[in-house]
Design a protein around this motif. Sequence first.
Motif, PDB file in Angstrom:
ATOM      1  N   UNK A 137     -23.177  83.849  26.420  1.00 24.03           N
ATOM      2  CA  UNK A 137     -22.942  83.547  27.963  1.00 24.03           C
ATOM      3  C   UNK A 137     -24.480  82.736  28.513  1.00 24.03           C
ATOM      4  N   UNK A 138     -25.321  83.128  27.020  1.00 25.52           N
ATOM      5  CA  UNK A 138     -26.665  82.391  27.542  1.00 25.52           C
ATOM      6  C   UNK A 138     -27.111  81.612  26.360  1.00 25.52           C
ATOM      7  N   UNK A 139     -26.248  81.210  25.377  1.00 26.48           N
ATOM      8  CA  UNK A 139     -25.793  79.596  24.406  1.00 26.48           C
ATOM      9  C   UNK A 139     -25.656  78.446  25.144  1.00 26.48           C
ATOM     10  N   UNK A 140     -23.979  79.529  26.030  1.00 24.50           N
ATOM     11  CA  UNK A 140     -22.786  78.201  26.554  1.00 24.50           C
ATOM     12  C   UNK A 140     -21.295  78.289  25.726  1.00 24.50           C
ATOM     13  N   UNK A 141     -21.577  79.583  24.621  1.00 26.31           N
ATOM     14  CA  UNK A 141     -20.267  79.064  24.349  1.00 26.31           C
ATOM     15  C   UNK A 141     -18.719  80.001  24.684  1.00 26.31           C
ATOM     16  N   UNK A 142     -19.617  80.773  26.209  1.00 22.88           N
ATOM     17  CA  UNK A 142     -19.059  81.581  26.794  1.00 22.88           C
ATOM     18  C   UNK A 142     -18.957  80.887  28.425  1.00 22.88           C
ATOM     19  N   UNK A 143     -18.374  80.533  29.123  1.00 21.55           N
ATOM     20  CA  UNK A 143     -18.150  79.480  30.012  1.00 21.55           C
ATOM     21  C   UNK A 143     -17.336  81.073  31.298  1.00 21.55           C
TER      22      UNK A 143
END
Length: 467
Positions: A71-77
């Motif tokens: 979530x922090x990296x943006x890999x999961x929305x």
Amino acid sequence: MFMKLWAGRFSKEADERVNDFNSSIRFDCRMFAQDITGSMAHAQMLADQGIIAADDARKIREGLAGILEDLKSGALAFDPQAEDIHMFVEQELTRRIGDAGKRLHTARSRNDQVALDLRLYLREEILQIQALISELLETLVSLAKEHLNTIMPGYTHLQRAQPITLAHHFMAYANMLMRDMGRLKDAASRMEECPLGCGALAGVTYPIDREATAAALGFSRPMANSLDGVSDRDYAVELCCAFALLMTHLSRFSEEIILWCSWEFKFIELDDAFATGSSIMPQKKNPDVTELIRGKTGRVTGDLVTLLTMMKGIPLAYNKDMQEDKESIFDAVDTVKLCLRTFTPMLRTMRVLKENMRTAAAKGFLNATDCADYLTKKGVPFRDAYKVTGSLVAQCIEKGLTLETLPLEDYQKAHPLFDETIYPAIALDTCVSCRTSQGGPAPSSVEKQIALAEAFLQGCQKEENHG
């Protein structure tokens, strides 16, 4: 498609309009880190108490750590179809680690879960806002040191009243900000109780260790009553009240800056980087930053009223009305941070027009009180001295003079105790420097006020380092 956590009781799917109306993922998603942190502590406690297997707890914690990283990296929305952040995280966890993920919610309700998340989130936001207030306070102290001898009019009823210094004026706002810091600290102290383990409202039937989860999450103690634990939003209301007062102080300061940079006052010049122009009038330089802060103060006050109104008719314990707390308190947090981040550099870069301030202080009979004090110090009762001075002011207005230019013979006609020493006694610098009473505008007095503010800031820094 996300499965509803409460789906077992129902024989048909909720209407799509109800799903949209009921959903909070669009705003409570900002608490994802706090939600995951709380879940990791809960899972560890469940394993420590023998409620779930240690291996399941390990899988849960590792899975949650992966979700947090993604979530922090943006890999999961975030999935907008999820009802809330709690459902999103739990179902994503179950998708990743299987049945072990389904054990996470043992001995927990979303009622105590959301109460925990919001407390964790707001505690972190308080620290950020305190840092921003400290930065503004440091700026005011620095400016006050620079303007110890910058004389300006002090006002009552927006009428020139008595001469003060710009440093004295700045330190008035410094004292307001110190009280704001105190209120935030006080509000934070009542967030030291952990609601996790209160369940839906009546606790749980498992041998949980609430002291352990409270300690793991940085709380001083668990909340003492489970009904109160899930239904309390005092901390959000109290915090929003502190925000509304802080914004009120910023709004008052903004109003003065708006006046000061107008041609009617022209006490300051805003830096071009913190002003805007007009689409039609090429000469305009508008104080939009301060006008927006003044306007946004009403917005934060509205957030407070929303919270109070939402809570006033709710019976114990949790009710869905309480979902409305987050949008209001989140908006207040965002607005306060935005205003502080803009106001401080604007203040730091503005140019003070000292001569204009002094010229304004020289007009309007700001030394009339000092004239009356001159007689009082010679034994004349103050009320009589007040009346004599009032008549002298009337003479000056009639003749187009000031108290400094009124002839001595006119003074002596008004009262025989006047002599040539009246003129240095009512000089602007004298009027300011003689006001040495505690809290007054004399440079020696303001220096003491600055020292108190610096000691306050040092204390805040020590607390931050200790924390």
